[in-house]
Design an enzyme around this catalytic site. Sequence first.
Site, PDB file in Angstrom:
ATOM      1  N   GLU A  23      11.133 -11.411  -2.364  1.00 30.70           N
ATOM      2  CA  GLU A  23      10.288 -10.205  -2.352  1.00 30.70           C
ATOM      3  C   GLU A  23       8.953 -10.562  -2.977  1.00 30.70           C
ATOM      4  O   GLU A  23       8.919 -11.220  -4.017  1.00 30.70           O
ATOM      5  CB  GLU A  23      10.979  -9.081  -3.148  1.00 30.70           C
ATOM      6  CG  GLU A  23      10.114  -7.844  -3.362  1.00 30.70           C
ATOM      7  CD  GLU A  23      10.820  -6.762  -4.182  1.00 30.70           C
ATOM      8  OE1 GLU A  23      12.065  -6.621  -4.084  1.00 30.70           O
ATOM      9  OE2 GLU A  23      10.100  -6.051  -4.922  1.00 30.70           O
ATOM     10  N   GLU A  36       1.999  -3.131  -7.359  1.00 35.51           N
ATOM     11  CA  GLU A  36       2.833  -2.040  -7.857  1.00 35.51           C
ATOM     12  C   GLU A  36       2.126  -1.469  -9.068  1.00 35.51           C
ATOM     13  O   GLU A  36       1.590  -2.219  -9.891  1.00 35.51           O
ATOM     14  CB  GLU A  36       4.204  -2.555  -8.333  1.00 35.51           C
ATOM     15  CG  GLU A  36       5.207  -2.806  -7.244  1.00 35.51           C
ATOM     16  CD  GLU A  36       6.549  -3.196  -7.849  1.00 35.51           C
ATOM     17  OE1 GLU A  36       7.488  -2.407  -7.751  1.00 35.51           O
ATOM     18  OE2 GLU A  36       6.629  -4.298  -8.440  1.00 35.51           O
TER      19      GLU A  36
END
Length: 395
Positions: free
Chosen positions: A273, A278
């Site tokens: 990932e 974020e």
Amino acid sequence: MKKMILLTYCFALFVACGDKEVVTPPTVSEPTLFINDVTLFEGNDRNTIFPFKVSLSKTTDKPVTVQFSTRDNTAVGGVDFTAQSGTLTIPANATEGVINIQILGDTLKQIDKQFSIVLSNPTNVTISDSIGIGTIRNDDTFIAIPNDGYVTPETYAGYTMLWNDEFSGASLDTSVWTREVGGGGWGNNELQFYTNRTDNAYTQNGNLIIEAKQESFGGRNYTSARLITKNKREFTFGRVDIRAKLPKGKGIWPALWALGEKIDQVGWPNCGEIDIMEIIGSQPNKVHGTIHYGPQGATSSIQRTGTYTLPTGDFSDKYHVFSLIWSADNIEILVNDISYFRTTRTEVGAIYPFNEPFFMIFNIAVGGNWPGAPDATTVFPQRMAVDYIRVFRKL
Ligand SMILES: [Ca+2]
Ligand SMILES: [Ca+2]
């Protein structure tokens, strides 16, 4: 003097009486016709109809026709409503007809706007009021997004564009994106339900907007959207630029990220990932770039991460560009061309899933283990605007 006034008065009376005798009134048997005004909320799609009632003063044994056409005012045909013209027929012995005008609703906050319907060329009727005014009332809170902020170039020396989405279409390009549907928290105890509704993810003014709302849906208290390019747009290596303006507030967790396409075969975290962006909305000035990889359990991974804190303001104030520069055995994450995270295969070790194809994911999660739940300070709805994603391949 008095005599003169009296004479003048008599003369005026004579002229008036004479007029009355000369003018033949319009066919006394004809009814008159008038059109109502309509004031309604705009709606957010194309489902709002403005019904303009056209009424006769009395019935007649003949059919009545009248031509109509829409006329722009502050509301413009083709933008705010569907321009229309034609002939309305009211059958014999009926007293009213309706002209239905379609309103082109949207979710953009605008002033109340007006247009008209103009009647003309009546038959078997006399028009007493030829103009109906339509007032489209604003029902939105969404404000157009100023385009200020960081911008990256459309080309780079040594790279070619592999794919991009500028979000300039009228709707989300489903040849690129799939709307993932479901609740359940995705292993993070998140609180939202991801819908495939166009009010949770839509394009507007050249942006993709993902909108997290507070509402009961699918057994949860929030809705949002999660868009993936899996099986549609995948890539290995190159440069990715994503220009976005982020939501904020306690419990809000937007992400622009990528997963290894082998997830269905090897599972997470083995597939790898890459989190290009974020933030958690309680720290809206701090961006996190992270890679996750395995082997670990179904809800944990090995991770390497970097953070960057804006010197002033936060990521909701204006646009910033979140980038990935990715080559064999190397991963670098940047914001506004400032590199703040870099790692290599040597650092990660033997289990290295990052030389494989990945697909993109854009979403806003609500709640979950990392940000915690929203609280009274969290404002809904929250929106993430994405101006573009551009994926470049090295030549
Ligand atoms: Ca609306
Ligand atoms: Ca754009």
